[in-house]
Design an enzyme around this catalytic site. Structure first.
Site, mmCIF file in Angstrom:
data_model
loop_
_atom_site.group_PDB
_atom_site.id
_atom_site.type_symbol
_atom_site.label_atom_id
_atom_site.label_comp_id
_atom_site.label_asym_id
_atom_site.label_seq_id
_atom_site.Cartn_x
_atom_site.Cartn_y
_atom_site.Cartn_z
ATOM 1 N N ALA A 263 40.860 17.064 -9.963
ATOM 2 C CA ALA A 263 41.134 15.519 -9.098
ATOM 3 C C ALA A 263 41.903 14.587 -9.689
ATOM 4 C CB ALA A 263 39.461 15.055 -8.955
ATOM 5 N N GLU A 299 36.533 10.234 -11.973
ATOM 6 C CA GLU A 299 37.843 9.679 -11.263
ATOM 7 C C GLU A 299 37.435 8.553 -10.895
ATOM 8 O OE1 GLU A 299 39.960 11.441 -11.686
ATOM 9 O OE2 GLU A 299 39.314 13.147 -11.809
HETATM 10 N N1 B3K Z 1 44.474 11.882 -14.279
HETATM 11 C C1 B3K Z 1 44.297 13.152 -13.747
HETATM 12 C C2 B3K Z 1 45.115 14.327 -14.269
HETATM 13 C C3 B3K Z 1 46.388 14.524 -13.883
HETATM 14 C C4 B3K Z 1 47.176 15.631 -14.387
HETATM 15 C C5 B3K Z 1 48.480 15.841 -14.483
HETATM 16 N N2 B3K Z 1 49.140 17.098 -14.663
HETATM 17 C C6 B3K Z 1 42.826 13.647 -13.664
HETATM 18 C C7 B3K Z 1 41.932 13.075 -14.563
HETATM 19 O O1 B3K Z 1 41.951 13.311 -15.727
HETATM 20 O O2 B3K Z 1 40.966 12.255 -13.923
HETATM 21 ZN ZN ZN Z 2 41.000 11.547 -16.137
#
Ligand code: B3K
Ligand code: ZN
Length: 864
Positions: A263, A299
């Site tokens: 996500a 998230e």
């Molecule tokens: N921040 C995103 C992950 C993004 C990955 C890019 N290749 C999900 C998370 O760690 O919440």
């Molecule tokens: Zn994250």
């Protein structure tokens, strides 16, 4: 490495602040599958004195025009991956128009089509595939977004609040969104599609009403309540435990089928892989329910740790990821079983993370050198990063840790900062010196602790001496500050108070030197020491614990985790002994008896008992050897499992039949199903009509946890039942691809020489699709990770299968290819025949003309 192409690395030490600020950006998307027009108006201010070019990032874009303050502008240079604009005034508005092709974008980065819906993925550097921009996390701007599309895309979504929507003269429609919070480009999101929507509300503790909306493919509404409940629990938990409240008036989650990871935390508009949202009892297992809750939480928690305070540069990724993983682990532990959550987290550390830390991709949680940023969303940055936060939590305690968090937000809300800023807030708020502790951010590798115990009978003094050794692959590492938690148990299993010369000693020892001694007095007998209680630091402890001491810890340790850990150690020792001495091919009576008591007595949490009845995984066992004895580990674990099954079959049947599953999702029901599942796992190994009946009943039930327990039991046992049950599953679930992923995974785990032919055949299955990461991972990922015997065949056919897939994925979706490559990274840890066969596959990749940066970086490191 002979490849001519050598992509350039970026270095943390080279960081420079951006030469321009972008104050505001106004984006208009005119959506069309092959030629979406993007118009971007950016309001700029020069941030440095004197001349400065504006070098905007952009990849695979068709530039249409550039204007400055509404006047056409031609003083620019268009490079392969940059648009460099010269001689700009100190303050101005630059308008850039470019076209992109979402339909042909199979990388699932930038703007792409997932099924029938447009969606975006911009972290880490996907925004540059949408428009020319300063695509770096320290450029924070407010965004206004207009989306224009055909009416069939009923929902037009972006970050923040919807300002207006309406019809256009040509029959299309539009929506305008505004995000009041300044954000970096990686948090931008756009979605356009026709969805079913589950709506709800949440009232924050200050009384604000938040609209919640969950968008899913048509027909999936019945599978959304669990994710919505998880979201509301997350919002409430963050208020209670961290005093953090949601800030916008609306929080949206969209589930899409084509997604590279779990996500993405885009501000106000999370985009999720549908497998991390959709669940009901018939289609999802209890484990899926748990994963969904934890990812929805993760998230959501990013809204503060990631979005309100973000990273200055991508080397600081653990600033948001390590911290947010720590927060989601605490969320799961506060809501469910702390011990089981800890066991899960430690398994990930000891298998995947330790092996990454010992291999060619070893990097500190704050890497110093990166070619492709997407390669650094690793177990090191995430999970070891979370362990580093957890160690600070252990050193400070909850109260001071929360003061540190409050100070961090007070100082840095709305900023892009570094890991140093975070540690400074923790240290300043608590008064605890974390100078030495900060080495955890810059040193790679797993520290080893050699522990020795001495007991002086006359004086009643017990001494632990701890030697801290640098990791073998990082010989220059300086000593770390390690919080080393212990418990001492007396002969009766009672905890012994820790003190010396009348002074109490905290159960968390501060290990800071290469060699230290800790003494405790007042001990009438030699205590049994529980070391690194709850895995208080991500280290390897090397010491010889006798079988009797391990059994004592298993019975009496106050930490459920440490009791599980002692049991694992006992089983690991048994496997090692059997490998060293082929005549010792059975588990000792004491071990079988300990397992028998667990099944009969069923004291405490049944889910923990289920966990205690599992043998250590292949990866856990492999970690014990310099050269992994594949065939021996596979043969011995099979033999031990058969022995357990044979000697405890009556107990397993009795246990299975006496447990009542009420079919609910309560923690108790989940625990009952976990234990019943383990019983089936063992019973499937013995071909008896009574067992077959239990397995078929479970496989025909309406609860996916039970169905899958039965199916994976028969597949792993190579039972004659598996063909029929798998075929039945296929015809029942062909309409639901997410459920079919479970079937693909089961197919991939089938033993026997036919496994590889079977997988090649399954590539033709109507549900299979190379461009969908979920399918690829379900089939080939499960094969390479869990079908040990077949993946590691000595003839190299398993490696060939993965190599073929990587060649193909390299062109379709480099990010997914790079993730799938992981098993090859540890090629040096296998015997000569296997390691040469794996190396040959890496060399084959290295010679590809179109080798992506993602694969280049890992292949190059692996072959160095
Ligand atoms: N921040 C995103 C992950 C993004 C990955 C890019 N290749 C999900 C998370 O760690 O919440
Ligand atoms: Zn994250």
């Amino acid at each position: 490495m002979t490849a001519t192409k050598k992509p350039q690395a970026q270095y943390l030490k080279d960081y420079q602040a951006p030469p321009y600020f972008i104050e505001h950006v106004d984006l208009t998307f005119d959506l069309a599958p092959l030629n979406t027009r993007v118009t971007s108006v950016i309001t700029l201010k020069k941030a440095v004195a004197g001349e400065a070019d504006l070098a905007l990032d952009g990849i695979e874009l068709t530039l249409i025009s550039v204007a400055v303050d509404d006047v056409a502008y031609s003083d620019y240079t268009l490079l392969d991956e940059q648009l460099v604009i010269h001689n700009l005034p100190t303050e101005c508005q630059v308008t850039i128009v470019n076209d992109i092709s979402p339909k042909t974008n199979t990388s699932l980065e930038g703007l792409y089509l997932s099924g029938g819906a447009y969606c975006t993925q911009c972290e880490a550097q996907g925004f540059r595939k949408i428009t020319y921009y300063l695509d770096r996390p320290d450029v924070l701007a407010s965004f206004d977004v207009t989306i224009i599309a055909d009416q069939s895309y009923r929902h037009l979504l972006s970050n923040g609040n919807k300002l207006t929507q309406g019809q256009l003269d040509d029959g299309r429609h539009f929506a305008k969104w505004q995000d009041p919070f300044k954000k970096p480009s990686y948090l931008f999101a756009l979605v356009a599609g026709d969805f079913d929507v589950l709506e709800d509300t949440f009232v924050t503790k200050s009384g604000r009403n938040i609209e919640l909306a969950l968008f899913v493919d048509k027909g999936n509404l019945a599978k959304t309540p669990h994710a919505m409940t998880s979201l509301k629990k997350s919002m409430q938990w963050d208020e209670q435990r961290f005093n953090l409240e949601y800030d916008l008036d609306i929080y949206m989650i969209v589930a899409v089928d084509f997604f590279n990871m779990g996500a993405m935390e885009n501000k106000g508009l999370n985009i999720f892989n549908s497998k991390c949202v959709l669940a009901n009892q018939e289609t999802a297992t209890d484990k899926d329910y748990h994963t969904i809750e934890s990812i929805v939480g993760h998230e959501y928690f990013h809204n503060w740790t990631g979005n309100r305070v973000t990273c200055r540069d991508w080397f600081q990724l653990s600033l948001k990821e390590g911290l947010t993983v720590f927060r989601d682990q605490e969320f799961s532990s506060d809501l469910g079983s702390r011990a089981l959550n800890r066991i899960d987290a430690v398994k990930v550390m000891r298998t995947h993370q330790f092996s990454e830390d010992a291999g060619p991709m070893a990097h500190p949680i704050r890497p110093e050198q990166v070619i492709e940023m997407n390669n650094f969303y690793t177990v090191t940055v995430y999970d070891k990063g979370a362990e580093v936060i957890r160690m600070m939590h252990t050193l400070l305690g909850e109260e001071k840790f929360q003061l540190g968090m409050a100070l961090y937000f007070q100082r840095h809300d709305g900023q892009a900062v570094t890991c140093d800023d975070f540690v400074a807030a923790m240290s300043d708020a608590s008064g605890i010196d974390l100078t030495q502790f900060k080495r955890w951010y810059s040193q790679a590798g797993t520290p080893r602790l050699i522990v020795e115990q001495e007991y002086n009978t006359e004086e009643g003094i017990f001494t632990l001496s701890i030697e801290q050794l640098a990791p073998v692959n990082q010989p220059d590492n300086a000593p770390l500050h390690i919080p080393f938690a212990i418990e001492l148990l007396d002969r009766q299993g009672q905890p012994v108070p820790l003190s010396f010369a009348g002074k109490p000693i905290d159960h968390v020892l501060d290990v800071t030197n290469t060699y230290q001694r800790f003494s405790f007095d007042g001990l009438a007998t030699k205590p049994v020491a529980v070391l690194l209680e709850d895995f208080s630091a991500p280290c390897i402890v090397e010491q010889h614990t006798t079988e009797a001491d391990l059994l004592h810890i298993m019975r009496f340790a106050r930490s459920d985790f440490s009791r599980w850990d002692a049991q694992q150690q006992l089983l690991i020792n048994a496997v090692k002994a059997a490998i060293e001495n082929p005549r010792e091919h059975s588990l000792a009576k004491e071990v079988i008896n300990a397992l028998r008591s667990l099944v009969i007595e069923r004291k405490g949490d049944l889910a923990l008992i289920a966990e205690l009845l599992k043998l250590p995984s292949f990866d856990t066992l492999a970690a014990e050897f310099a050269v992994i004895p594949v065939d021996e580990i596979v043969a011995i674990t099979q033999q031990f499992e058969l022995q357990i099954a044979k000697q405890l079959q009556c107990e397993f049947i009795a246990c299975y039949q006496s447990l009542v599953d009420d079919g609910s999702v309560s923690a108790d029901a989940v625990a009952v199903r976990a234990l019943k599942g383990i019983c089936l796992h063992y019973l499937a190994k013995i071909d008896e009509p009574e067992h077959a009946q239990l397995l078929c009943d479970a496989a025909n039930s309406h609860n996916m946890t039970n169905v899958l327990a039965a199916l994976s039991a028969v597949v792993k046992a190579d039972s004659p039942l598996s063909v029929e049950l798998l075929n039945q599953f296929d015809s029942q679930w062909r309409h639901d691809v997410l459920v079919m992923d479970k079937w693909f995974a089961l197919q991939a785990m089938q033993g026997g020489d036919n496994a590889i032919v079977n997988i090649n055949k399954l590539y033709e299955h109507p549900c299979f699709d190379f461009s969908n990461p979920n399918r690829v991972r379900a089939l080939v990922g499960s094969f390479s990770h869990f079908n040990t015997a077949q993946f590691h065949r000595k003839d190299g056919a398993g490696y060939q299968l993965l190599g073929d897939l990587l060649v193909k994925l390299n062109a379709i979706n480099p990010q997914n290819a790079s993730r799938m490559l992981t098993p090859f990274m540890s090629w040096r840890r296998y015997d000569e025949v296997r390691s040469m066969a794996m190396k040959a596959q890496l060399q084959r990749l290295a010679e590809l003309d179109n080798l992506s940066d993602d694969l280049f970086e890992k292949v190059d490191k692996a072959l160095q």
